[in-house]
Scaffold this motif. Structure first.
Motif, PDB file in Angstrom:
ATOM      1  N   ILE A  16       2.383  11.044  -6.936  1.00  9.91           N
ATOM      2  CA  ILE A  16       2.584   9.702  -6.406  1.00  9.91           C
ATOM      3  C   ILE A  16       4.081   9.521  -6.166  1.00  9.91           C
ATOM      4  N   VAL A  17       4.446   9.080  -4.983  1.00 11.25           N
ATOM      5  CA  VAL A  17       5.838   8.807  -4.654  1.00 11.25           C
ATOM      6  C   VAL A  17       6.089   7.315  -4.882  1.00 11.25           C
ATOM      7  N   PHE A  18       6.899   7.013  -5.893  1.00 12.84           N
ATOM      8  CA  PHE A  18       7.301   5.638  -6.168  1.00 12.84           C
ATOM      9  C   PHE A  18       8.690   5.409  -5.574  1.00 12.84           C
ATOM     10  N   GLY A  19       8.962   4.198  -5.130  1.00 13.00           N
ATOM     11  CA  GLY A  19      10.267   3.922  -4.558  1.00 13.00           C
ATOM     12  C   GLY A  19      10.693   2.488  -4.771  1.00 13.00           C
ATOM     13  N   ARG A  20      12.012   2.298  -4.690  1.00 15.10           N
ATOM     14  CA  ARG A  20      12.582   0.949  -4.775  1.00 15.10           C
ATOM     15  C   ARG A  20      13.819   0.902  -3.893  1.00 15.10           C
ATOM     16  N   ALA A  21      13.999  -0.200  -3.173  1.00 10.54           N
ATOM     17  CA  ALA A  21      15.168  -0.392  -2.329  1.00 10.54           C
ATOM     18  C   ALA A  21      16.122  -1.373  -2.993  1.00 10.54           C
ATOM     19  N   SER A  22      17.404  -1.260  -2.658  1.00  7.14           N
ATOM     20  CA  SER A  22      18.407  -2.129  -3.259  1.00  7.14           C
ATOM     21  C   SER A  22      18.271  -3.567  -2.775  1.00  7.14           C
ATOM     22  N   ARG A  23      17.718  -3.755  -1.582  1.00  5.34           N
ATOM     23  CA  ARG A  23      17.466  -5.084  -1.036  1.00  5.34           C
ATOM     24  C   ARG A  23      16.014  -5.140  -0.576  1.00  5.34           C
ATOM     25  N   PRO A  24      15.459  -6.343  -0.406  1.00  5.32           N
ATOM     26  CA  PRO A  24      14.076  -6.444   0.075  1.00  5.32           C
ATOM     27  C   PRO A  24      13.863  -5.561   1.303  1.00  5.32           C
ATOM     28  N   ASP A  25      12.817  -4.767   1.241  1.00  2.00           N
ATOM     29  CA  ASP A  25      12.617  -3.723   2.246  1.00  2.00           C
ATOM     30  C   ASP A  25      11.172  -3.748   2.731  1.00  2.00           C
ATOM     31  N   PRO A  26      10.810  -4.766   3.535  1.00  4.88           N
ATOM     32  CA  PRO A  26       9.416  -4.837   3.993  1.00  4.88           C
ATOM     33  C   PRO A  26       9.044  -3.617   4.821  1.00  4.88           C
ATOM     34  N   ILE A  27       7.859  -3.122   4.606  1.00  2.30           N
ATOM     35  CA  ILE A  27       7.387  -1.933   5.314  1.00  2.30           C
ATOM     36  C   ILE A  27       6.471  -2.384   6.448  1.00  2.30           C
ATOM     37  N   SER A  28       6.801  -1.998   7.663  1.00  2.00           N
ATOM     38  CA  SER A  28       5.988  -2.399   8.807  1.00  2.00           C
ATOM     39  C   SER A  28       4.827  -1.441   9.043  1.00  2.00           C
ATOM     40  N   VAL A  29       4.964  -0.187   8.617  1.00  2.00           N
ATOM     41  CA  VAL A  29       3.898   0.804   8.794  1.00  2.00           C
ATOM     42  C   VAL A  29       3.364   1.184   7.418  1.00  2.00           C
ATOM     43  N   VAL A  30       2.109   0.888   7.161  1.00  2.00           N
ATOM     44  CA  VAL A  30       1.524   1.202   5.863  1.00  2.00           C
ATOM     45  C   VAL A  30       0.449   2.275   5.965  1.00  2.00           C
ATOM     46  N   HIS A  31       0.046   2.619   7.161  1.00  6.68           N
ATOM     47  CA  HIS A  31      -1.009   3.615   7.303  1.00  6.68           C
ATOM     48  C   HIS A  31      -0.920   4.244   8.689  1.00  6.68           C
ATOM     49  N   LEU A  32      -1.188   5.540   8.756  1.00 12.69           N
ATOM     50  CA  LEU A  32      -1.190   6.263  10.023  1.00 12.69           C
ATOM     51  C   LEU A  32      -2.563   6.900  10.199  1.00 12.69           C
ATOM     52  N   GLN A  33      -3.191   6.630  11.319  1.00 15.22           N
ATOM     53  CA  GLN A  33      -4.556   7.107  11.526  1.00 15.22           C
ATOM     54  C   GLN A  33      -4.690   7.723  12.923  1.00 15.22           C
ATOM     55  N   PRO A  34      -5.043   9.002  13.007  1.00 13.05           N
ATOM     56  CA  PRO A  34      -5.244   9.599  14.325  1.00 13.05           C
ATOM     57  C   PRO A  34      -6.491   9.039  14.998  1.00 13.05           C
ATOM     58  N   VAL A  35      -6.424   8.935  16.307  1.00 11.64           N
ATOM     59  CA  VAL A  35      -7.559   8.491  17.110  1.00 11.64           C
ATOM     60  C   VAL A  35      -8.065   9.699  17.906  1.00 11.64           C
ATOM     61  N   VAL A  36      -9.317  10.033  17.719  1.00 10.83           N
ATOM     62  CA  VAL A  36      -9.896  11.242  18.302  1.00 10.83           C
ATOM     63  C   VAL A  36     -11.006  10.859  19.274  1.00 10.83           C
ATOM     64  N   GLN A  37     -10.920  11.396  20.473  1.00  8.47           N
ATOM     65  CA  GLN A  37     -11.939  11.139  21.486  1.00  8.47           C
ATOM     66  C   GLN A  37     -13.103  12.116  21.315  1.00  8.47           C
ATOM     67  N   VAL A  38     -14.321  11.576  21.278  1.00  7.70           N
ATOM     68  CA  VAL A  38     -15.503  12.417  21.111  1.00  7.70           C
ATOM     69  C   VAL A  38     -16.594  11.917  22.053  1.00  7.70           C
ATOM     70  N   ALA A  39     -17.506  12.808  22.365  1.00  9.45           N
ATOM     71  CA  ALA A  39     -18.598  12.444  23.271  1.00  9.45           C
ATOM     72  C   ALA A  39     -19.671  11.626  22.568  1.00  9.45           C
ATOM     73  N   ASP A  40     -19.910  11.921  21.294  1.00 11.78           N
ATOM     74  CA  ASP A  40     -20.963  11.227  20.539  1.00 11.78           C
ATOM     75  C   ASP A  40     -20.369  10.783  19.201  1.00 11.78           C
ATOM     76  N   VAL A  41     -20.032   9.516  19.090  1.00 12.87           N
ATOM     77  CA  VAL A  41     -19.367   9.001  17.886  1.00 12.87           C
ATOM     78  C   VAL A  41     -20.256   9.147  16.661  1.00 12.87           C
ATOM     79  N   THR A  42     -21.524   8.796  16.787  1.00 18.34           N
ATOM     80  CA  THR A  42     -22.423   8.846  15.635  1.00 18.34           C
ATOM     81  C   THR A  42     -22.623  10.269  15.129  1.00 18.34           C
TER      82      THR A  42
END
Length: 314
Positions: A183-209
């Motif tokens: 687990i990577v724990f972190g702390r910033a010296s000043r308030p450090d809001p994170i705009s990106v909390v998750h990265l998810q690839p989008v994959v094109q497929v012919a049949d989603v189900t």
């Protein structure tokens, strides 16, 4: 809250850059002495030679005083390192080490305590002093601590000194047979809001189900949502929790699906996952192979040609 005072220590470990030399620190119960391998190794070897203390460390218990001296000297000479020996004010006994690891992009908070010193808040007190010094006197904007997910004591220290979870990764130390989750724990010296909390690839497929069904069978994944009937989109989560690593599937014409490659890092269960993929009906399954970059990998393909590479430290 600990009171922290700073003053220049007369004799500073010679390998440290004079412009960044380590300062003497003092808290309510501890003296933080700039680590000197020549002066402090014998006392610290009782810590580094203890199997219980070294259970989560990056190396096995150190066998000799000289080996401990070499490890401490190497750590102290890494660019940006600032390490302190911890000495109890009450009896002047050495109980461990704390500081900032060098040679890393973001200063790495580290500490190690003698077993008899556990449970008294010394790690929290020392870490608080180091963080304050890093922000106030060294000009650092962030500090991180990488903690094994089973190390409950160190996780508690991180939270007490204001570090929060920033991410997770898989590692394997050379002396360990299996990988482990960090687990990577972190702390910033000043308030450090994170705009990106998750990265998810989008994959094109012919049949989603059909693709969602395949991924659930192959990777023990689950469907978090679907849109449309038949499905135009689906969210796939790789894990048992409400959120986490995953992929989004979107429906497209087979002639326009552009093949991509997706990397999936795993910890334990690599061999079992390979067997699961073999039994899922996935096509073009490539057997596990040890790669020169220190990973063991296998891969398989989805019907549209997307290649999924499953990797673990070897």
């Amino acid at each position: 809250m600990s009171t922290i005072t700073t003053c220049w220590r007369g004799r500073v470990f010679a390998a440290i850059d004079e412009e960044r030399r380590t300062m003497y620190l003092e808290t309510s119960r501890l003296e933080l002495l700039p680590l000197d391998p020549d002066e402090h190794t014998e006392a610290l070897h009782e810590v580094y030679g203890n199997p219980a203390v070294m259970r989560w460390w990056t190396c096995p218990p150190l066998a000799s005083v000289e080996q401990t001296r070499q490890v401490l000297a190497e750590e102290g000479t890494r660019p940006g390192a600032a390490l302190w020996t911890l000495r109890r004010t009450a009896d002047r006994s050495v109980i461990g080490m704390a500081g900032l690891l060098g040679g890393v992009a973001i200063p790495g908070l580290t500490w190690i305590l003698a077993e008899q010193a556990w449970g008294h808040g010394f790690a929290t007190e020392a870490a608080t002093a180091v963080i304050d010094h890093a922000f106030t006197h060294m000009g650092h904007g962030r500090v991180e601590a990488w903690v094994e997910s089973t190390n409950a004591r160190s996780i508690a220290v991180c939270r007490k000194v204001g570090l929060s979870e920033r991410g997770r990764l898989v590692q394997r130390y050379e002396h360990r047979e299996r990988p482990h989750e960090m687990i990577v724990f972190g702390r910033a010296s000043r308030p450090d809001p994170i705009s990106v909390v998750h990265l998810q690839p989008v994959v094109q497929v012919a049949d989603v189900t059909a693709t969602a069904t395949l991924l659930c069978a192959a990777l023990a994944a689950r469907v978090s949502f679907t849109v449309g009937e038949p499905a135009d989109m689906a969210g796939i989560v790789l894990g048992p929790w409400s959120t986490g690593p995953g992929v989004r599937l979107v429906r497209c014409s087979p002639s326009t699906c552009a093949p991509v490659e997706i990397g999936l890092d795993v910890g334990s269960g690599f061999a079992e996952l390979y067997q699961s993929v073999l039994g899922s009906g996935a096509v073009h399954v490539e057997p596990p192979v040890d790669q020169p970059w220190g990973r063991r990998e296998f891969a398989f393909r989805l019907p549209e040609g997307h290649r999924i590479v499953v990797s673990t430290p070897n």
